[in-house]
Design a protein around this motif. Structure first.
Motif, mmCIF file in Angstrom:
data_model
loop_
_atom_site.group_PDB
_atom_site.id
_atom_site.type_symbol
_atom_site.label_atom_id
_atom_site.label_comp_id
_atom_site.label_asym_id
_atom_site.label_seq_id
_atom_site.Cartn_x
_atom_site.Cartn_y
_atom_site.Cartn_z
ATOM 1 N N UNK A 55 0.710 -1.369 -0.025
ATOM 2 C CA UNK A 55 -0.076 -0.027 -0.062
ATOM 3 C C UNK A 55 0.857 1.390 -0.032
ATOM 4 N N UNK A 56 2.059 1.231 0.716
ATOM 5 C CA UNK A 56 2.955 2.392 0.823
ATOM 6 C C UNK A 56 3.517 2.495 -0.592
ATOM 7 N N UNK A 57 4.002 1.487 -1.358
ATOM 8 C CA UNK A 57 4.658 1.647 -2.513
ATOM 9 C C UNK A 57 3.751 1.874 -3.856
ATOM 10 N N UNK A 58 2.533 1.063 -3.558
ATOM 11 C CA UNK A 58 1.638 1.522 -4.766
ATOM 12 C C UNK A 58 2.051 0.371 -5.892
ATOM 13 N N UNK A 59 0.854 -0.021 -6.771
ATOM 14 C CA UNK A 59 0.830 -0.780 -7.728
ATOM 15 C C UNK A 59 1.711 -0.139 -8.996
ATOM 16 N N UNK A 60 2.145 1.191 -8.963
ATOM 17 C CA UNK A 60 2.841 1.822 -10.136
ATOM 18 C C UNK A 60 4.192 1.016 -10.224
ATOM 19 N N UNK A 61 4.815 0.644 -8.930
ATOM 20 C CA UNK A 61 6.188 0.135 -8.929
ATOM 21 C C UNK A 61 6.129 -1.603 -8.883
ATOM 22 N N UNK A 62 7.051 -1.991 -9.296
ATOM 23 C CA UNK A 62 7.236 -3.452 -9.490
ATOM 24 C C UNK A 62 7.363 -4.061 -8.122
ATOM 25 N N UNK A 63 7.725 -3.405 -7.058
ATOM 26 C CA UNK A 63 8.154 -3.728 -5.789
ATOM 27 C C UNK A 63 6.892 -3.857 -4.891
ATOM 28 N N UNK A 64 6.017 -2.913 -5.402
ATOM 29 C CA UNK A 64 4.687 -2.714 -4.845
ATOM 30 C C UNK A 64 3.695 -3.946 -5.193
ATOM 31 N N UNK A 65 3.795 -4.211 -6.626
ATOM 32 C CA UNK A 65 3.049 -5.428 -6.987
ATOM 33 C C UNK A 65 3.544 -6.688 -6.250
ATOM 34 N N UNK A 66 4.927 -6.726 -6.245
ATOM 35 C CA UNK A 66 5.348 -7.999 -5.692
ATOM 36 C C UNK A 66 4.980 -8.362 -4.308
ATOM 37 N N UNK A 67 5.029 -7.111 -3.426
ATOM 38 C CA UNK A 67 4.630 -7.203 -2.102
ATOM 39 C C UNK A 67 3.114 -7.560 -1.861
ATOM 40 N N UNK A 68 2.321 -7.163 -2.866
ATOM 41 C CA UNK A 68 0.722 -7.260 -2.785
ATOM 42 C C UNK A 68 0.663 -8.733 -3.099
ATOM 43 N N UNK A 69 1.272 -9.370 -4.254
ATOM 44 C CA UNK A 69 0.915 -10.744 -4.551
ATOM 45 C C UNK A 69 1.682 -11.738 -3.551
ATOM 46 N N UNK A 70 2.760 -11.331 -2.991
ATOM 47 C CA UNK A 70 3.434 -12.189 -2.022
ATOM 48 C C UNK A 70 2.563 -12.052 -0.640
ATOM 49 N N UNK A 71 2.150 -11.080 -0.352
ATOM 50 C CA UNK A 71 1.267 -10.841 1.029
ATOM 51 C C UNK A 71 -0.065 -11.819 0.907
ATOM 52 N N UNK A 72 -0.700 -11.672 -0.542
ATOM 53 C CA UNK A 72 -1.819 -12.596 -0.785
ATOM 54 C C UNK A 72 -1.647 -14.062 -0.619
ATOM 55 N N UNK A 73 -0.311 -14.395 -1.137
ATOM 56 C CA UNK A 73 0.210 -15.798 -1.034
ATOM 57 C C UNK A 73 0.246 -15.999 0.533
ATOM 58 N N UNK A 74 0.936 -15.335 1.059
ATOM 59 C CA UNK A 74 1.477 -15.478 2.598
ATOM 60 C C UNK A 74 0.215 -15.577 3.373
ATOM 61 N N UNK A 75 -0.802 -14.821 3.190
ATOM 62 C CA UNK A 75 -2.285 -15.177 3.931
ATOM 63 C C UNK A 75 -2.686 -16.309 3.616
ATOM 64 N N UNK A 76 -2.733 -16.559 2.491
ATOM 65 C CA UNK A 76 -3.498 -18.017 2.245
ATOM 66 C C UNK A 76 -2.727 -19.130 2.802
ATOM 67 N N UNK A 77 -1.486 -19.079 2.810
ATOM 68 C CA UNK A 77 -0.531 -20.029 3.425
ATOM 69 C C UNK A 77 -0.939 -20.016 4.953
ATOM 70 N N UNK A 78 -1.026 -18.971 5.489
ATOM 71 C CA UNK A 78 -1.304 -18.751 6.956
ATOM 72 C C UNK A 78 -2.594 -19.643 7.260
ATOM 73 N N UNK A 79 -3.890 -19.458 6.319
ATOM 74 C CA UNK A 79 -4.939 -20.140 6.516
ATOM 75 C C UNK A 79 -4.638 -21.818 6.355
ATOM 76 N N UNK A 80 -3.977 -22.122 5.502
ATOM 77 C CA UNK A 80 -3.393 -23.439 5.418
ATOM 78 C C UNK A 80 -3.055 -23.977 6.572
ATOM 79 N N UNK A 81 -1.924 -23.407 7.009
ATOM 80 C CA UNK A 81 -1.189 -23.678 8.509
ATOM 81 C C UNK A 81 -2.250 -23.889 9.391
#
Length: 512
Positions: A55-81
């Motif tokens: 949210x800080x970096x925004x989707x205009x930057x590659x890092x922002x997009x990577x952080x969002x996608x990885x955050x979603x993946x980690x959240x789903x992994x947490x639910x599985x765990x």
């Protein structure tokens, strides 16, 4: 039953230890429901941190997009765990606790109770026997009286209780032995639950990875230094590598008459800054036009840092063999054949570089960079063996052979690579021949100037102020190490430059 009794304590110890270690493996707090457990899970905290960073970096930057996608993946992994831990707790940890802390202790209590009953029975028997002796009756006679009858009944009841307790204990022990398969199944369940958790986690990650890679591949601003040529060209949609075109175009504007170009060492800080700017595809031509040696150094660095040389590892032996052919005409024919075998991307870029170097040598009266000198300082950046030896070896035999390859390519650039070339391929740069951003120069001298005009123009040039590294050139001046100068008179005898451009092959033999 005695063996079973001994195993009871061992099984209890193992079950207790396993329960304790399994509980320690849980990342969530034991006993909480899924929602409360999720808040205290490290993976959930990580996912929240990644999403906040996105949210800080925004989707205009590659890092922002990577952080969002990885955050979603980690959240789903947490639910599985969480689901996995709840299942392990229900199907493995709690049953082990019951086994170690309830079932086996109950059997052991029953065993202690039996021992107490046996003591009570023995005590009753002893009292009854003493009563018999005190009555003075013979041992074969039955005692009489109310007291003796009461003692006998007490003894019989104690014996009965012992028998009942012993039967119960035996049943519990046999039960324990029969249920060992169920106890062992706890551990099978643990592995099965783990396998299912990892399968689901893997499927989840495999679902996210293509999205993450797609974002990476779609991002145009990728570094070019140290990356494979074809990868850089594919990502950027170019035919000529960006650092090559940018450096060549800038040098055409401000560096063609610079003495010792490609030989003079640039400022290390300037070179580092320019390379970083080229990696970002952002170059201020005005800033670097005053330092052509930094531009030349950046071009050399790019070529040298390619994972595979521009002239390829695959053709290395063929290039070397061609340079060893004694007869001039056959040597050029072999070099031409090797050029034709280059992959398209490599061919386009080596053609671009060689054409530029040929133009650079047209100003050799001023820049002192003859085809031989250019081949000496740039050759090792265009071709090198896949398994390099030490520096001394490279500076002797191998470098001599490489110079023998590059020099004729420069001398006969129009013959090896027929046709004119547009250096400003993308049109993002100013006119390379007529615009000069270097305030220290007047105008770019033409290679067609007579000697007097060149001399007059040369007096207006700024003096060379950068320290030079003459090691390579001095090395080649030593006795026995001179570069072979090729006799190319046969080319002039066989036909004009225009004729060679038309045939695009050595005059003595057409390639198959």
């Amino acid at each position: 039953l005695l063996q079973v009794e001994k195993r009871l304590e061992l099984v209890k110890q193992v079950s207790h230890s396993t329960h304790k270690k399994l509980t320690a493996c849980l990342q969530g707090q034991q006993g909480l429901d899924a929602d409360k457990r999720s808040k205290k899970l490290p993976l959930t905290t990580l996912a929240q941190g990644l999403m906040e960073g996105s949210a800080v970096l925004g989707d205009d930057s590659l890092l922002g997009k990577m952080l969002r996608l990885c955050g979603e993946a980690e959240d789903k992994l947490a639910q599985e765990l969480i689901h996995f831990e709840l299942q392990v707790e229900r199907d493995v940890i709690e049953p082990l606790f019951v086994l170690a802390e309830v079932e086996i202790p109950n059997i052991q209590k029953q065993r202690k109770h039996l021992a107490k009953l046996v003591l009570d029975m023995d005590s009753s028997r002893t009292r009854w026997q003493q009563s018999v002796k005190s009555s003075g009756l013979a041992s074969n006679l039955q005692p009489s009286g109310a007291k003796a009858d009461a003692l006998r009944e007490e003894m019989e009841e104690a014996a009965n209780r012992v028998e009942i307790c012993r039967d119960q204990l035996s049943a519990d022990m046999y039960n324990f032995v029969a249920k060992e398969v169920d106890y062992a199944n706890y551990f099978q369940t643990l592995i099965e639950v783990q396998a299912e958790y990892h399968r689901k986690s893997l499927a989840l990650l495999q679902n996210f990875l293509p999205q993450i890679k797609a974002q990476q591949e779609a991002w145009m601003e990728k570094p070019s230094f140290g990356k494979p040529l074809e990868e850089h060209l594919a990502v950027s949609g170019r035919e000529i590598a960006f650092p090559v075109e940018a450096c060549v175009t800038m040098l055409l504007e401000c560096g063609m008459q610079e003495e010792g170009l490609f030989r003079v060492a640039p400022s290390a800080s300037k070179l580092k800054k320019l390379k970083a700017a080229l990696d970002c595809c952002v170059v201020d031509m005005q800033e670097y036009s005053a330092d052509p040696h930094a531009i030349a150094g950046a071009l050399k660095s790019y070529l040298r840092e390619l994972p595979e040389p521009l002239m390829t590892f695959e053709l290395y032996e063929e290039w070397i063999q061609a340079s060893n052919i004694p007869e001039q005409e056959k040597r050029l024919q072999a070099l031409w054949n090797a050029c034709e075998k280059l992959p398209k991307a490599n061919y386009n870029n080596i053609r671009y570089v060689i054409k530029f170097l040929a133009k650079l040598t047209e100003y050799q009266d001023m820049n002192k960079m003859t085809p031989s000198n250019v081949a000496i300082v740039l050759g090792p950046n265009l071709l090198w063996p896949q398994a390099e030896g030490n520096m001394t070896e490279m500076m002797t035999t191998l470098s001599l052979q490489i110079v023998g390859i590059i020099e004729p390519l420069i001398q006969h650039a129009d013959w090896f690579f027929p046709g004119d070339i547009e250096f400003n391929v993308t049109g993002n740069y100013g006119s390379p021949l007529h615009v000069n951003h270097n305030a220290n120069y007047s105008s770019m001298p033409s290679p067609d100037m007579d000697h007097g005009e060149r001399r007059q123009h040369d007096q207006a040039r700024r003096p060379l102020s950068v320290a030079t590294d003459n090691m390579m050139l001095e090395f080649y001046k030593k006795d026995g190490m001179g570069v072979r100068v090729m006799d190319t008179s046969w080319v002039a005898r066989r036909g004009t430059s225009a004729g060679r451009k038309a045939t695009s092959a050595p005059p003595a033999a057409q390639p198959p």
